[in-house]
Design an enzyme around this catalytic site. Structure first.
Site, mmCIF file in Angstrom:
data_model
loop_
_atom_site.group_PDB
_atom_site.id
_atom_site.type_symbol
_atom_site.label_atom_id
_atom_site.label_comp_id
_atom_site.label_asym_id
_atom_site.label_seq_id
_atom_site.Cartn_x
_atom_site.Cartn_y
_atom_site.Cartn_z
ATOM 1 N N ARG A 214 0.839 -1.209 0.000
ATOM 2 C CA ARG A 214 0.000 0.000 0.000
ATOM 3 C C ARG A 214 0.872 1.257 0.000
ATOM 4 N NH1 ARG A 214 -3.788 -3.419 3.285
ATOM 5 N NH2 ARG A 214 -2.498 -3.028 5.104
ATOM 6 N N PHE A 230 -11.405 -4.699 -5.502
ATOM 7 C CA PHE A 230 -11.337 -5.604 -4.341
ATOM 8 C C PHE A 230 -10.751 -4.801 -3.169
ATOM 9 C CE2 PHE A 230 -10.578 -8.139 -8.194
ATOM 10 C CZ PHE A 230 -11.552 -9.107 -8.110
ATOM 11 N N ASP A 252 -15.992 -3.247 -4.196
ATOM 12 C CA ASP A 252 -15.939 -4.507 -3.457
ATOM 13 C C ASP A 252 -17.345 -5.108 -3.459
ATOM 14 O OD1 ASP A 252 -13.668 -5.709 -1.322
ATOM 15 O OD2 ASP A 252 -15.708 -6.414 -0.956
ATOM 16 N N ASP A 300 -6.600 -6.533 -6.300
ATOM 17 C CA ASP A 300 -6.192 -7.306 -5.113
ATOM 18 C C ASP A 300 -7.278 -8.317 -4.761
ATOM 19 O OD1 ASP A 300 -4.892 -8.229 -2.869
ATOM 20 O OD2 ASP A 300 -5.398 -6.507 -1.619
ATOM 21 N N CYS A 340 -2.768 -13.563 -4.103
ATOM 22 C CA CYS A 340 -2.478 -14.209 -2.826
ATOM 23 C C CYS A 340 -2.741 -15.711 -2.901
ATOM 24 C CB CYS A 340 -3.285 -13.564 -1.700
ATOM 25 S SG CYS A 340 -5.049 -13.676 -1.934
HETATM 26 N N1 SAH Z 1 -7.011 -4.588 -0.891
HETATM 27 C C1 SAH Z 1 -7.564 -4.893 0.404
HETATM 28 C C2 SAH Z 1 -7.752 -6.370 0.641
HETATM 29 C C3 SAH Z 1 -8.635 -7.055 -0.379
HETATM 30 S S1 SAH Z 1 -9.235 -8.602 0.137
HETATM 31 C C4 SAH Z 1 -6.694 -4.262 1.488
HETATM 32 O O1 SAH Z 1 -5.590 -3.779 1.195
HETATM 33 O O2 SAH Z 1 -7.115 -4.239 2.644
HETATM 34 C C5 SAH Z 1 -10.294 -9.092 -1.153
HETATM 35 C C6 SAH Z 1 -11.641 -8.409 -1.198
HETATM 36 O O3 SAH Z 1 -12.295 -8.829 -2.374
HETATM 37 C C7 SAH Z 1 -12.594 -8.696 -0.058
HETATM 38 O O4 SAH Z 1 -12.964 -7.501 0.563
HETATM 39 C C8 SAH Z 1 -13.840 -9.341 -0.725
HETATM 40 O O5 SAH Z 1 -15.062 -8.861 -0.169
HETATM 41 C C9 SAH Z 1 -13.701 -8.873 -2.142
HETATM 42 N N2 SAH Z 1 -14.264 -9.702 -3.207
HETATM 43 C C10 SAH Z 1 -14.137 -11.031 -3.385
HETATM 44 N N3 SAH Z 1 -14.666 -11.410 -4.559
HETATM 45 C C11 SAH Z 1 -15.157 -10.293 -5.142
HETATM 46 C C12 SAH Z 1 -15.798 -10.019 -6.377
HETATM 47 N N4 SAH Z 1 -16.034 -10.980 -7.282
HETATM 48 N N5 SAH Z 1 -16.141 -8.745 -6.663
HETATM 49 C C13 SAH Z 1 -15.903 -7.758 -5.774
HETATM 50 N N6 SAH Z 1 -15.277 -7.956 -4.598
HETATM 51 C C14 SAH Z 1 -14.910 -9.205 -4.286
#
Ligand code: SAH
Length: 396
Positions: A214, A230, A252, A300, A340
Site C-alpha cells: 500500500r 477488491f 468490493d 487485489d 495471494c
Molecule cells: N485490498 C484490500 C484487501 C482485499 S481482500 C486491502 O488492502 O485491505 C479481497 C476483497 O475482495 C474482499 O474484501 C472481498 O469482499 C472482495 N471480493 C471477493 N470477490 C469479489 C468479487 N467478485 N467482486 C468484488 N469484490 C470481491
C-alpha cells in the site's frame, strides 16, 4: 516413552531439511497409540530420530513437526521460546513497539516454526488463529504465553473457514483470554488511521500483509485517478487519496467492507473517495463499456484456488481481470497486480501481465516485483508459505 511415527524408506530427507508437514503417504506405521494432538517422535525407517511433532490422524498432515532436538519436548517452555523468537523478529524489523495503535503479524505459522498458529497484534489486542489441532488443543498455554510476552488487554480467537473439517477440531470465534475487543478498534499505518473490527472483519480484521505494498503504490498516486478493485476496507484507496490522488474509486462485493472504507476515508479526512458495491468482473466491464479511464488500477482479489485442480480456472480469472483493467488504463497508467494464491507463482503472474498486455497491443514495463511485508516472512524450510505476490507495471 513417546509414540513413534515411522517413515517409509527414503522419505526422511525433507524432514531432516526441517520441512514441518508429514503427509500420511510418507508414513510406514505408528508405534504406540497416540491420541490426536499428542506429541510423537518421527523416525526414519531405520528407527533413527528425525524430529518431534504433534500427531493428528484426522488431518492430511498426520504429524506437524516443531522440534528437531530429541531432548526438547513441545511444552510450555518450548512454545514460549518459539513465540519469543517470533516477537524478536518483529521488533527487529518494525522497530520498538508503537503502542496502542501498532498492528502487525506476531507469528506466521510455518514461517515462525509454529505450523498452524497465526497471531496478529492490533495494539492492545491480539487475534489468534489455529489451523492445526495439536496447537489448538494447547490454546490456553499459548494464550498464557502470549499474555506474558506481549501484555495485551485481550486475546480473541478467529477461526478460518473449513478448518474444523480439515483438522477435525471444533473451534469457535470468541474471547480466549482477557477482555473482548471493541467493535471498532483504531490502528495506525504509516501515520494514517484505520478502523478494524477484530471479531467480525475479514481475515483477522485487516490485511496486514499488504501494508508495504500500500505504501509503495501510494507514492505513485499523487494527482492520479485511482481504481481500487477488491478494496475491502479501502487500504490501498485511502492511502492513495491521502497521497494526493485526484479521485479514488473503491469497488468490493461486500457492503460491510465498503462501510469500513468510507469510515476510514472519514477518519483520515479524505473526501474524494467513492465506493461501489459490485462484482469486480462485471463492474470493470461496465466501466470499460462507458470508456472510463484510470491512471492507476489496483487488483487485489481474494485467493482464487485452494488446490491444484482449481489453478487453471484461477489463472483464467486473473487473466480476465488483467484484460479488463488494461482497457481502463490510460497511457502511462500503472497496473498493480496482487495475487495471494499460493499455488500461483510470481512467474505465472508475470506471464499474465505480459500476455494480456501483448494481447491488448500495449507495451508494459515491470517496475516492481513485491511480496508481503516483512512481518510475513517465509521459512527457507517451507517456502510454500510465500503466497503473496504484487507486480507494479507501467502500461504505455
Ligand atoms: N485490498 C484490500 C484487501 C482485499 S481482500 C486491502 O488492502 O485491505 C479481497 C476483497 O475482495 C474482499 O474484501 C472481498 O469482499 C472482495 N471480493 C471477493 N470477490 C469479489 C468479487 N467478485 N467482486 C468484488 N469484490 C470481491
Amino acid at each position: 516413552m513417546l509414540a513413534s511415527v515411522i517413515l517409509k524408506p527414503k522419505r526422511a530427507q525433507p524432514f531432516y531439511g526441517r520441512h514441518p508437514w508429514v503427509f500420511a503417504g510418507a508414513v510406514e506405521r505408528v508405534d504406540g497409540s497416540p491420541a490426536d494432538g499428542d506429541e510423537v517422535s518421527l523416525r526414519s525407517s531405520a528407527g533413527n530420530f528425525v524430529a518431534r511433532g504433534l500427531f493428528n490422524s484426522q488431518s492430511k498432515i498426520v504429524v506437524r513437526l516443531y522440534s528437531w532436538d530429541e531432548d526438547r519436548p513441545i511444552d510450555r517452555d518450548f512454545l514460549r521460546d518459539r513465540l519469543a523468537d517470533a516477537v524478536r523478529l518483529r521488533h527487529q524489523i518494525l522497530g520498538l513497539d508503537r503502542g496502542k495503535a501498532s498492528a502487525y503479524r506476531v507469528c506466521f505459522s510455518e514461517a515462525d516454526r509454529l505450523s498452524g498458529l497465526v497471531v496478529d497484534r492490533y495494539g492492545e489486542w491480539l487475534t489468534v488463529q489455529f489451523t492445526a489441532l495439536g496447537l489448538a488443543n494447547r490454546r490456553d498455554t499459548i494464550a498464557a504465553v502470549l499474555a506474558e510476552l506481549l501484555q495485551p488487554r485481550g486475546i480473541f480467537l478467529r477461526t478460518e473457514k473449513g478448518i474444523g473439517k480439515l483438522e477435525g477440531c471444533e473451534l469457535h470465534d470468541g474471547p480466549l483470554w482477557g477482555e473482548p475487543p471493541p467493535a471498532e478498534h483504531l490502528i495506525e499505518e504509516d501515520g494514517l488511521t484505520f478502523a478494524v473490527n477484530l471479531a467480525e472483519g475479514q481475515k483477522t480484521g485487516y490485511y496486514l500483509d499488504q501494508r508495504d505494498n500500500r505504501s509503495a503504490v501510494a507514492r505513485f498516486c499523487t494527482g492520479k485517478r485511482v481504481l481500487d478493485a477488491f478494496s475491502y476496507s479501502g487500504g490501498f484507496g485511502v492511502r492513495a487519496a491521502k497521497a494526493g490522488a485526484a479521485t479514488v474509486d473503491c469497488v468490493d462485493a461486500s457492503e460491510a467492507a465498503l462501510a469500513l472504507a468510507r469510515r476510514n476515508a472519514a477518519l483520515n479526512g479524505v473526501a474524494n473517495l467513492t465506493t461501489t458495491k459490485a462484482d469486480v468482473f462485471n463492474h470493470l466491464a461496465t466501466l470499460a463499456a462507458e470508456k472510463r479511464e484510470y491512471d492507476v488500477v489496483i487488483l487485489d482479489p481474494p485467493k482464487f484456488a485452494r488446490n491444484r485442480a482449481a489453478v487453471p480456472e484461477a489463472l483464467k480469472g486473473y487473466r480476465r481481470l488483467h484484460q479488463l483493467a488494461l482497457k481502463l488504463l490510460a497511457r502511462d497508467g500503472l497496473l498493480v497486480s496482487c495475487c495471494c494464491t499460493g499455488l500461483i507463482q510470481m512467474a505465472d503472474l508475470e506471464e499474465i501481465v505480459a500476455q494480456t498486455a501483448i494481447d491488448s497491443k500495449r507495451d508494459a514495463q515491470i517496475l516492481e516485483r513485491r511480496g508481503p511485508s516483512a512481518d510475513h516472512p517465509v521459512s527457507v524450510a517451507c517456502r510454500e508459505g510465500g503466497y503473496l505476490k504484487c507486480i507494479v507495471s507501467r502500461v504505455i
